[in-house]
Write an enzyme that holds these catalytic residues in place. Structure first.
Site, PDB file in Angstrom:
ATOM      1  CB  ALA A  10      -7.698 -64.071  71.528  1.00  0.00           C
ATOM      2  CB  SER A 138     -17.237 -48.660  67.488  1.00  0.00           C
ATOM      3  OG  SER A 138     -16.787 -47.338  67.700  1.00  0.00           O
ATOM      4  CE1 TYR A 151     -13.348 -49.524  64.287  1.00  0.00           C
ATOM      5  CE2 TYR A 151     -14.502 -47.542  64.998  1.00  0.00           C
ATOM      6  CZ  TYR A 151     -13.926 -48.762  65.289  1.00  0.00           C
ATOM      7  OH  TYR A 151     -13.928 -49.229  66.580  1.00  0.00           O
TER       8      TYR A 151
END
Length: 243
Positions: A10, A138, A151
């Site tokens: 955040a 992603s 990733y």
């Protein structure tokens, strides 16, 4: 009893933009590892809504997350209606150079931490309040990118988690993942300034994305207008998938 939405990551990028956007609409629990930055975000919260912080490192503290969130729920008498996992980390490198510590860190932050956070939210201590889980994945999870094997694998795991939990938690909880293309954030800033970054963006018909492009979609998926959407991996990539 007050109801809250959790946002991980955040203090930067998409998570920060989402926290600012939702602060005038919802009570929030903001998760990040930098307490000073969390306090700065909380100071911007809109009138009439509360913003709480949970300071933790999603890598180092991963095994403590479930108990810490449970303690927060029980101590303050909270209910959590939504969880948005925006936190993410990557390290571009050929897979042959990947070491165990790097792999652990990427998987802890990108997928294993949110699994820990979900566990107490679907138990009786949250009193059936949970309605929404959104996992920011992603485009690399479905297209692959050289140098980003670890990733991409961690983000692919997010997609699999979303589609599986959508079945397991229906009809009370909707679970979706979002797969953005390249978005201008602090994590991508340096890359986008290079020649390789400029060449990369040539494959984006609508150019680079911005955080609000993703948070607009998140806000919709959190709303009742998206009541019939679950188990989806929604690609939002400015047309990159057309190549």
């Amino acid at each position: 009893m007050d109801t809250y939405t959790i946002i991980t990551g955040a203090t930067s990028g998409i998570g920060l933009d989402l926290a600012r956007r939702l602060s005038g609409e919802r009570n929030l629990i903001l998760i990040g590892r930098n307490e000073e930055k969390l306090d700065a975000v909380i100071a911007q919260a809109g009138d009439g809504h509360r913003a709480l912080k949970l300071v933790c490192d999603l890598d180092a503290d991963r095994r403590l997350l479930a108990s810490r969130l449970s303690d927060l729920i029980l101590k303050d008498g909270l209910q959590i209606d939504a969880l948005v996992h925006c936190a993410g980390t990557s390290k571009v490198m050929p897979f042959r150079q990947a070491d165990a510590d790097t792999i652990d860190t990427i998987f802890n932050v990108n997928i294993l931490s949110v699994m820990e956070l979900i566990r107490p939210l679907i138990k009786k201590e949250n009193k059936g309040a949970l309605k929404n889980i959104l996992l920011v994945s992603s485009l690399a999870s479905i297209r692959g990118e050289k140098g980003n094997a670890v990733y991409a694998a961690s983000k692919g795991a997010l997609n699999a988690l979303a589609i599986t939990l959508a079945k397991e938690l229906a009809p009370k909880v909707r679970v979706n993942s979002i797969s953005p293309g390249t978005v201008a954030t602090p994590m991508t800033h340096d890359f986008l300034q290079t020649e390789a970054g400029a060449a990369h963006l040539q494959n984006y018909p609508l150019g680079v994305g911005h955080c609000e492009d993703i948070t607009n979609l998140i806000a919709f998926l959190l709303s009742d207008e998206a009541r019939w959407i679950t188990g989806q991996n929604i690609v939002i990539d400015g047309g990159r998938s057309t190549y």
